[in-house]
Design an enzyme around this catalytic site. Structure first.
Site, PDB file in Angstrom:
ATOM      1  N   SER A 142       0.865  -1.184   0.000  1.00 54.07           N
ATOM      2  CA  SER A 142       0.000   0.000   0.000  1.00 54.07           C
ATOM      3  C   SER A 142       0.897   1.228   0.000  1.00 54.07           C
ATOM      4  O   SER A 142       2.103   1.128   0.256  1.00 54.07           O
ATOM      5  CB  SER A 142      -0.858  -0.005   1.271  1.00 54.07           C
ATOM      6  OG  SER A 142      -1.686   1.145   1.323  1.00 54.07           O
ATOM      7  N   TYR A 156      -2.094  -1.188  10.503  1.00 59.20           N
ATOM      8  CA  TYR A 156      -2.156  -1.504   9.066  1.00 59.20           C
ATOM      9  C   TYR A 156      -0.933  -0.934   8.339  1.00 59.20           C
ATOM     10  O   TYR A 156      -0.269  -1.635   7.556  1.00 59.20           O
ATOM     11  CB  TYR A 156      -3.443  -0.924   8.484  1.00 59.20           C
ATOM     12  CG  TYR A 156      -3.566  -1.097   6.991  1.00 59.20           C
ATOM     13  CD1 TYR A 156      -3.918  -2.322   6.446  1.00 59.20           C
ATOM     14  CD2 TYR A 156      -3.320  -0.034   6.123  1.00 59.20           C
ATOM     15  CE1 TYR A 156      -4.032  -2.484   5.069  1.00 59.20           C
ATOM     16  CE2 TYR A 156      -3.431  -0.184   4.752  1.00 59.20           C
ATOM     17  CZ  TYR A 156      -3.785  -1.411   4.228  1.00 59.20           C
ATOM     18  OH  TYR A 156      -3.885  -1.571   2.866  1.00 59.20           O
TER      19      TYR A 156
END
Ligand code: NAD
Length: 257
Positions: A142, A156
């Site tokens: 990401s 995350y």
């Protein structure tokens, strides 16, 4: 770029979202696809749909945290399809929690699924790739973590940055076997998981993206397809940001522009 006819691709987290986008692109390009997901029914439905469209696809229900279950699925797929060329280690979760509320189990679950799950997928797939002296592994990291930060997504972000560390070590270990290991780093992609944040949140997100919209999952699929190509064989240990320019603005976007 050569098509993917004759290639076999394993995709984790394949039933929906970015995984579904990756599966669709790889299948369209000619690869036989092996869909692995916690949601066995969803994966089976997508595999069935692809089969109806004349593609080769099979589905397995497995939790990427469960190494044995993943090994069984990959071994069965290899036995049926005869080889394995591509792994898209994509399964991931992004629950939100403030630092104050984040429990050890919140942290562990995100790390286990996102990082250990990617490790397990590599461990399950690399032996079959080694046997042929060829492989393309693409992790779904990401921009969140490696490049940017988001409140309530600290666990995350840490997991997605950790995936890049995993990628670099794996790239060095596997290069002598003809296996490359890279990552895609999506910005905001319009998946069911992201839809869960609500329409207002999505509209706010779109304002921060210079291209003016979130990505379609297939747009991440095409980036994976490039890194999974034979022609990308000299690229290893790299992250490819796919974000519609999201990380570019210095001091925000000019509202008059
Ligand atoms: P999603 O929630 O829409 O779909 C995730 C899929 O993975 C689901 O089918 C789910 O059943 C499966 N899955 C979840 N946990 C699993 C497990 N333990 N084992 C096997 N399968 C599991 O998510 P998405 O938005 O498509 O995200 C996919 C990947 O892309 C994740 O790694 C995520 O971190 C990453 N990502 C997403 C975005 C985004 O904006 N959507 C941005 C950057 C990175």
């Amino acid at each position: 770029m050569k098509g993917l006819d004759g290639r076999v691709a394993v995709v984790t987290g394949a039933a929906t979202g970015i995984g579904m986008g990756i599966v669709s692109v790889l299948a369209q390009e000619g690869a036989a696809v092996v869909l692995i997901d916690l949601d066995g029914e969803g994966a089976a439905a997508l595999a069935h749909e692809l089969g109806q469209a004349g593609r080769t696809a099979m589905a397995f229900e497995a939790d990427v945290v469960d190494r044995a279950a993943l090994d069984v699925a990959v071994d069965e797929a290899c036995a049926q399809l005869g080889r394995l060329d591509i792994l898209a280690a994509n399964a991931g979760i992004y629950p939100t929690s403030t630092l104050a509320d984040m429990s050890d189990s919140d942290w562990d679950r995100v790390m286990n699924v996102n990082v250990k799950g990617a490790l397990h997928a590599i461990q399950a797939c690399a032996p079959a790739m080694r046997r042929n002296g060829y492989g393309r592994i693409v992790l779904t990291s990401s921009i969140t973590g490696p490049v940017t930060g988001q409140p309530r997504l600290s666990h995350y972000g840490a997991s997605k940055a950790a995936m890049l560390g995993l990628m670099r070590g794996a790239a060095l270990e596997l290069i002598s076997d003809g296996i490359t290991v890279n990552a895609v780093q999506p910005g905001n992609v319009l998946t069911s998981g992201v839809r869960g944040f609500g329409e207002d949140f999505i509209a706010e997100m779109a304002k921060d993206i210079p291209i003016g919209r979130l990505a379609d999952p297939a747009e991440i699929g095409w980036a994976v397809r490039f890194l999974a190509s034979e022609e990308a064989g000299y690229i290893t240990g790299q992250g490819l940001v796919v974000d519609g320019g999201q990380i570019l603005p210095e001091g925000g976007i000019d509202p008059e522009a």
